[in-house]
Design an enzyme around this catalytic site. Sequence first.
Site, short mmCIF file in Angstrom:
data_model
loop_
_atom_site.label_atom_id
_atom_site.label_comp_id
_atom_site.label_asym_id
_atom_site.label_seq_id
_atom_site.Cartn_x
_atom_site.Cartn_y
_atom_site.Cartn_z
N GLU A 250 0.86 -1.18 0.00
CA GLU A 250 0.00 0.00 0.00
C GLU A 250 0.89 1.23 0.00
O GLU A 250 2.02 1.17 0.50
CB GLU A 250 -0.84 0.05 1.30
CG GLU A 250 -1.86 -1.04 1.41
CD GLU A 250 -2.62 -0.96 2.75
OE1 GLU A 250 -2.33 -0.06 3.57
OE2 GLU A 250 -3.48 -1.82 2.97
N LYS A 252 2.49 4.37 1.43
CA LYS A 252 2.65 4.92 2.79
C LYS A 252 2.49 6.43 2.65
O LYS A 252 3.40 7.13 2.21
CB LYS A 252 4.02 4.57 3.37
CG LYS A 252 4.16 5.04 4.82
CD LYS A 252 5.49 4.61 5.42
CE LYS A 252 5.55 4.74 6.94
NZ LYS A 252 5.28 6.06 7.47
N ARG A 272 -2.63 8.91 16.39
CA ARG A 272 -1.80 7.74 16.61
C ARG A 272 -1.52 7.54 18.10
O ARG A 272 -1.45 6.43 18.59
CB ARG A 272 -0.48 7.92 15.88
CG ARG A 272 0.52 6.83 16.10
CD ARG A 272 1.81 7.21 15.43
NE ARG A 272 2.83 6.18 15.53
CZ ARG A 272 3.59 5.99 16.58
NH1 ARG A 272 3.43 6.72 17.65
NH2 ARG A 272 4.51 5.04 16.56
N GLU A 302 -5.40 7.62 6.76
CA GLU A 302 -4.37 8.64 6.80
C GLU A 302 -4.99 9.91 6.21
O GLU A 302 -5.48 9.88 5.08
CB GLU A 302 -3.16 8.15 6.00
CG GLU A 302 -1.91 8.96 6.15
CD GLU A 302 -1.05 8.60 7.38
OE1 GLU A 302 -1.45 7.76 8.21
OE2 GLU A 302 0.02 9.21 7.50
P1 ATP Z 1 6.87 6.62 11.02
O1 ATP Z 1 7.95 7.43 11.69
O2 ATP Z 1 7.41 5.83 9.87
O3 ATP Z 1 5.62 7.34 10.71
P2 ATP Z 1 5.54 5.44 13.23
O4 ATP Z 1 6.32 4.97 14.39
O5 ATP Z 1 4.73 6.68 13.38
O6 ATP Z 1 6.56 5.53 12.04
P3 ATP Z 1 4.91 3.05 11.93
O7 ATP Z 1 4.02 1.93 12.23
O8 ATP Z 1 6.34 2.74 12.07
O9 ATP Z 1 4.55 4.29 12.79
O10 ATP Z 1 4.59 3.53 10.47
C1 ATP Z 1 3.25 3.50 10.10
C2 ATP Z 1 2.68 4.88 10.01
O11 ATP Z 1 2.57 5.23 8.64
C3 ATP Z 1 1.29 4.90 10.54
O12 ATP Z 1 1.27 5.34 11.86
C4 ATP Z 1 0.52 5.80 9.60
O13 ATP Z 1 0.46 7.11 10.12
C5 ATP Z 1 1.35 5.88 8.36
N1 ATP Z 1 0.74 5.27 7.17
C6 ATP Z 1 0.68 5.83 5.96
N2 ATP Z 1 0.11 5.03 5.06
C7 ATP Z 1 -0.22 3.90 5.70
C8 ATP Z 1 -0.81 2.68 5.30
N3 ATP Z 1 -1.17 2.46 4.04
N4 ATP Z 1 -0.99 1.72 6.24
C9 ATP Z 1 -0.61 1.92 7.52
N5 ATP Z 1 -0.03 3.07 7.95
C10 ATP Z 1 0.17 4.05 7.06
#
Ligand code: ATP
Length: 588
Positions: A250, A252, A272, A302
């Site tokens: 998907e 990001k 979050r 998102e």
């Molecule tokens: P990052 O610093 O990469 O945002 P994080 O610690 O906030 O990391 P992670 O689980 O590591 O959280 O990365 C997922 C984040 O990416 C989610 O919290 C969300 O905000 C974002 N995101 C964007 N697109 C997607 C998607 N398709 N599916 C899930 N999460 C997504």
Amino acid sequence: MKFSILAESLNKMEKTAKRLELTQYLVELFEKTPQDVISRIVYLLQGKLRPDFEGIELGVAEKLAIRAISKSSGITTKRIEEAYRKSGDLGQAATKILEQKTQTTFLVENITVERVYETLFKIARLEGSRSQDMKMKYISSLLNDATPLEASYILKILLGTLRLGVAENTVMDALAIAYTGSKENRKPLEHAYNVSSDLGKVAETIASKGIKGVEEFEIILFNPIRPMLADRVKSEEEAIEKMGIEFAAEYKLDGERVQVHVEKEKVVLFSRSLENISEYYPDIIEKIPNAVLADQAILEAEAVAINENTGEFLPFQELMHRRRKYKIEKAVSQYPITVNFFDILYHNGKSCLEQEYKERRKLLEKIIKEDEFAKHVPMGIVKNQNEIQEFLENSINSGSEGLMLKMLDKPYQAGSRGNYWLKLKREYQNELGDSLDLVVIGAFFGKGRRTGRYGTLLLASYDEDTDTFTSICKVGTGFTDEYLDQLYQILSDKVTIKKNPRIDSEMEADVWFEPELVIEIVASEITLSPIHKAAKDAIRKDAGLALRFPKFTGKIRVEKFAEDASTNEEVIALYKGQKKVAHDKSLM
Ligand code: ATP
């Protein structure tokens, strides 16, 4: 329940950092706690009154607390401030002052946990012009009837300085032991916490209905579910190794994660970190009921800022214009968004967490009717490196950050970071290979164009073992004038009189802040440092780690708590990683 029982437990817990001892003290405390008080005890232990998502904040300033102590003790505020400066902890300073007082005149009443809790609750609820005086009255009436030890804990809770180092996991261990005799029974408690984000409610359930009651615990609409997180991979190759033959990719998207709870016209949004963020997105609240074809649902999406003319995604920081209490309507029309759904966790009274990803995605596509505002996150099934790469390029060309890769046959694991989801980000022009999320702990005033604002910020990583924020670098690049203004505004609310005791820094900043704000930084290298405190002694005795040529990326991570910042463990791993890369290159 007598408040003295809690105060004595807190006193013992504060003196140890050993998890086993902390658990034992908690078990003893829970065994003395009546069923109808247990949730309040659990909140107070964490320095809270209610779960975070309800947004009830005590918000008592040091100055007000000092006035209240003065009123109760008859000692001038000046002398109290002096004592505070000496001890560095207002709770302790108050204990000393009140101890002297007790020896002369004090008649102490037995105060109860219930009374303290109700009073704190009233204080948190007070608003308006006369609220400061009322707050002071409430505080001093509690202090009047409290023993010095009790008073010190009341003050710590009020000021938000109670630091026991009891993680949720420790509380759950202790609940399992106290109510079932064994820590082995923690799993159902964890599940209940992950789906409700309310440890008080979990405690109340085990106290009143036993472990069976906890096992039957269900998702509650409008209580946020703790989010599933992803591990990171560095390459397509590594992704294939971890994901297997066929999986979902998907986009990001570079926006804000939003958990959308809907029941007919009622919509509540959580961030979050599970704060209620409905007020920043009135457009979602208004438009989403039209797009959701279900009576009840919990969805994840998102929210991404877009260019209205071209529909292109814009970077995350555009959303920051919405982080304001006033004139939100203007921000909504100036900075339009789309809401891009990627998961469904609950549907018409039933949990979807146990369903496989592909089933959830199917349901999501059925339930969300796409329109100008509500979208499905672009998804494709990929099988090999080329397909991942192609999808990654498309994603980046659309303005996204990279890919989220998801196993097709796995459930949604609330509250955990694991291998079922992986994130593959665009290569940063950052030689470290990854960015760091760091806490702003101090600042130095600017010169020239930056006069009157902060020119340089002092940043820290998070040390999980000691629950402190360790200095790691000063940063002065990457800031546009607009960022500097924005940061100055946000940080001016966080200035403290003294350096917060959780900050570990040898550098003396011009201004110290409450360690709360997290920003994203890239850097060229991690080096050993005689001054900075991050991961001190871990690589070499008497040396910490520091970032070389750090640069602000423009991302203020409002959705993260300070405790979500990059940890020293991660910094050490990055340090070791760069050594390895250098070593491998030298072999080539
Ligand atoms: P990052 O610093 O990469 O945002 P994080 O610690 O906030 O990391 P992670 O689980 O590591 O959280 O990365 C997922 C984040 O990416 C989610 O919290 C969300 O905000 C974002 N995101 C964007 N697109 C997607 C998607 N398709 N599916 C899930 N999460 C997504």
